[in-house]
Write an enzyme that holds these catalytic residues in place. Sequence first.
Site, short mmCIF file in Angstrom:
data_model
loop_
_atom_site.label_atom_id
_atom_site.label_comp_id
_atom_site.label_asym_id
_atom_site.label_seq_id
_atom_site.Cartn_x
_atom_site.Cartn_y
_atom_site.Cartn_z
N VAL A 1 1.74 5.43 -2.97
CA VAL A 1 1.76 4.67 -4.22
C VAL A 1 2.84 4.89 -5.00
O VAL A 1 3.39 6.04 -5.08
CB VAL A 1 0.47 5.12 -5.19
CG1 VAL A 1 0.40 4.65 -6.48
CG2 VAL A 1 -0.87 4.99 -4.30
N ASP B 1 -19.91 -9.59 3.97
CA ASP B 1 -20.88 -10.16 4.30
C ASP B 1 -20.95 -10.18 5.95
O ASP B 1 -19.77 -10.18 6.46
CB ASP B 1 -20.48 -11.71 3.89
CG ASP B 1 -19.32 -12.32 4.48
OD1 ASP B 1 -18.30 -11.67 4.69
OD2 ASP B 1 -19.53 -13.55 5.03
N TYR C 1 -23.35 -11.84 23.12
CA TYR C 1 -23.09 -10.74 23.42
C TYR C 1 -22.96 -10.03 24.81
O TYR C 1 -24.25 -10.27 25.34
CB TYR C 1 -23.71 -9.89 22.29
CG TYR C 1 -23.59 -10.09 20.96
CD1 TYR C 1 -22.46 -9.74 20.12
CD2 TYR C 1 -24.57 -11.19 20.41
CE1 TYR C 1 -22.15 -10.45 18.89
CE2 TYR C 1 -24.24 -11.76 19.08
CZ TYR C 1 -23.26 -11.36 18.46
OH TYR C 1 -22.96 -11.69 16.98
N HIS D 1 15.11 6.02 1.56
CA HIS D 1 15.44 4.93 0.73
C HIS D 1 16.86 5.21 0.19
O HIS D 1 16.64 6.26 -0.52
CB HIS D 1 14.45 4.43 -0.37
CG HIS D 1 14.99 3.57 -1.46
ND1 HIS D 1 15.65 2.51 -1.25
CD2 HIS D 1 14.75 3.64 -2.69
CE1 HIS D 1 16.07 1.96 -2.25
NE2 HIS D 1 15.57 2.73 -3.18
N TYR E 1 -28.06 -13.72 7.80
CA TYR E 1 -27.03 -13.43 7.38
C TYR E 1 -27.21 -13.09 6.00
O TYR E 1 -28.09 -13.43 5.31
CB TYR E 1 -26.32 -14.64 7.13
CG TYR E 1 -25.17 -15.14 6.54
CD1 TYR E 1 -23.98 -14.49 6.54
CD2 TYR E 1 -25.19 -15.35 4.93
CE1 TYR E 1 -22.91 -14.27 5.70
CE2 TYR E 1 -24.14 -15.26 4.37
CZ TYR E 1 -23.07 -14.77 4.67
OH TYR E 1 -22.06 -14.71 3.72
N TYR F 1 18.76 -3.70 -4.82
CA TYR F 1 18.63 -3.85 -6.26
C TYR F 1 19.92 -3.29 -7.02
O TYR F 1 20.36 -2.25 -6.35
CB TYR F 1 17.39 -3.39 -6.68
CG TYR F 1 17.14 -1.77 -6.41
CD1 TYR F 1 17.53 -0.81 -7.41
CD2 TYR F 1 16.21 -1.46 -5.48
CE1 TYR F 1 17.49 0.60 -7.27
CE2 TYR F 1 16.05 -0.03 -5.16
CZ TYR F 1 16.65 0.90 -6.14
OH TYR F 1 16.53 2.21 -6.06
N SER G 1 8.66 12.17 -5.11
CA SER G 1 9.30 10.78 -5.22
C SER G 1 9.41 10.54 -6.59
O SER G 1 10.44 9.70 -7.08
CB SER G 1 8.58 9.80 -4.53
OG SER G 1 8.76 10.10 -3.05
#
Length: 839
Positions: free
Chosen positions: A356, A547, A651, A225, A534, A256, A48
């Site tokens: 990417v 977390d 649970y 594309h 926690y 574009y 590409s």
Amino acid sequence: MSSLPDRARVVVVGAGIVGSSMVYHLARLGWRDIVLVEKGMLPNPGGSTGHASNFIFLTDHGKEMAAFTMDSARQYRELGVYDETGGIEVARTPERMEELKRRMASSTSWGVEGSRLLTPAEVKEMVPFIEDSVILGGFYTPGVGIVDSLQAGTLMRQEAQEMGALTVAASVEVTGIDVEAGRVHRVHTDAGTIEADVVVIACGVWSPRIAEMAGASIPLTPAVHQMIDIGPVPMFANATKEVGYPIVRDMDTNMYERQHGNGFEIGSYAHRAILMDADDIPSIAASALSPTMLPFTQEDFDPQLEDALELFPEIVGDESVGVKLAINGLLSLTPDGNPIIGETPEVKGLWSVAAVWIKEAPGIAKTVAEWMTNGEPEIDPHGSDIARFYDHHKTDQHIAARTIEGYNKTYGIVHPNEQWESNRPIRLSPFYPREQDLGAVFFEAAGWERPYWYESNKALLGEYGDRVMPRTAEWESRWWSPIINAEHLAMRDRVGIVDLSAFVIFDVTGPGACEYLERLAVNKVDVKPGRTVYTPLLNAAGGILADLTIMRLGDDRFRVVTGGGMGMRDKKIFTDELPADGSAQLHDVTNQWTTIGIWGPRTRDVVQSVTEADMSHAGFPFLTSKAVDINGVRTLASRISYVGELGWEIYVPIEQGLRVWDALWEAGKPHGMAPVGIGTYAVTARLEKGYRAHGAELELDFNLVEAGMARPSVKDRDFIGREAYLRQRSSPPVAILSTLTLDDPTSSSGVKRYMLGREPILTPDGEPLVDAKGRRSYVTSAGSGPSIGKHLLMSYLPPNYAKEGTKLAVEYFGERYPVTVAIAGSTPLFDPENARIRS
């Protein structure tokens, strides 16, 4: 071409801009014995990179992608291959003009300099060949430019070679990858075999095929594309450079256009999605141009050519201008539109740098190289982490459905809460039939259908009146209902039941389980059985990785509960740190358990009525867990809350979940219990309590001190990131996470507007707030605070602004709205003493 060595520290597969950027950054970070394998010829290997349009627009609504793009532009400039042309996104519709105002705000949030809105006449002045009667205006960014990506790749490879770090093997094809004991071991090619410690897959549309050789998955699809290059254009006959005018994105038509020397290039994302299988891409020998430049399908492009004619009649309508090149070019699409980077969950030492595009390649390569070297990337890559995918994300059906749906949204006006429609439902909780009966409006999370609100609660609107903080503007009323705020108030007044089936649950067992978890967790997990902890997790630099909560169920048994969105990523974090001696094991038991949340001042009355267990405060204190039998089902209840109310997470074995739901539902009727959606759980109630969320307030950019999560002391046991955390605690924070209230939501039109997140926080006269690390202040989370009666925002502020009562502003759709710092730090606005949660 250099000869192929027998051994390498790392083999990078693919020498397009991504692979070339990878070897460059690895070499700069001290890696040696790097081998770059490319089946094509250099400098244009045929992927590409060779046919890309090569322009870079800097602004993105997402922080992560904007950071990758701006860093890439910086690197291209340093290499001397970046031509700054400026770029204009034009609007044909009023809706697009509003979107361009939103893009202005994103530019301010992420530090894209010089952006401004243009009138049609101002667009015409910059691009004299545009038909300005077609447009309503434009969004101009001076830093937009064109990069010579092939030259950039050449310079990067040369520098790595000059450092003595790189061997380049062109015209060499990878034929296999050996994996031993779960780790990549060697790479087979048609020119020989290389023993390797690490393999990086950076070969774009071919990446899934290479990953499959190692038993891993990179869930992307090659897609077409379309692009044509027409010319010669008479007005460009004397052009002295490739691009002499700003590049134009015709956003409403998904197209574009730009000058290309004496030609004019037109590209489209408006045609039907045309997908391919990586194995069906033609070989180099069988390709007329290159394997990724396929024959043009004119019928797909004809409607777009009409759009281009309307906007650029002087060029496209000139009969002397012919077609120089027309291709169906291949690029990579992913199910969620993000790149796929990081070490694969299936194979240690096998890294993906796939899907990417040119605009973010060097920035992503730098990030991945840092990640590979010390686990401390400067830019937080969590949204692009390959570990984010669940198994259903990796199926061909899901990849095709989501990429087809997403392709025509490339330049779309996409709402922050917009939901995918395709390939649903995938994962259903046991309560799904009951939720359907209650008129649940489902949002998707990790494949689960989660109620965001319930239409059955519409009657609550009459009960609470204007306290539900109604909205009239269409944008922030989209994917939202005032019923969310009514559910919130009903839960605060009485009791609410919440479906938390999207939780990801790991059981950790074995004699080394406690020591293993202590090394991962910031907070102490070596507590008495029955306690709930926690805790955040950090990387070595003290950045916030995750977390979650950890329950100690026994001496050698723990349960980890984390959010569905980050679940598989968190699983990889835990898996990577498992002790080699097998003294601790990690079991993913997510599909064995479902979770019910029940909270509110009448919760104890409801739950106590269906169990003989002691649910009193003395018998079941806050942050404890124990077995509780409900309607003949043995459950695990944990007294914890993400909404700031008395209650439990319960649970339940998944096959018995509906039995427990029904028992609680019946018991809740006398107490006015309401079904409550995630709109309350994850937004309104969370914001009133100032609870932080990963991916919003918690990410690698910020630390626990800045987030207001530093506890009075640090545990004695060592844990990942401890040294960095101690350093952070020894210095005043550079930014302080604060809660702000919207003082007056009234816009210039008289309509009340409410921010949704990611907007810039400014001084009252409109100047960005920038902390000592160069980070700008922006809204990390936003939503109603029905119990407060204010719209709430969270933001990291420089210390001199993070003072209660400070007057600031927030930019939203081109206007500034007054806000006030209500809380600097972690004290909740609602129930600051936490009396309700501990009642």
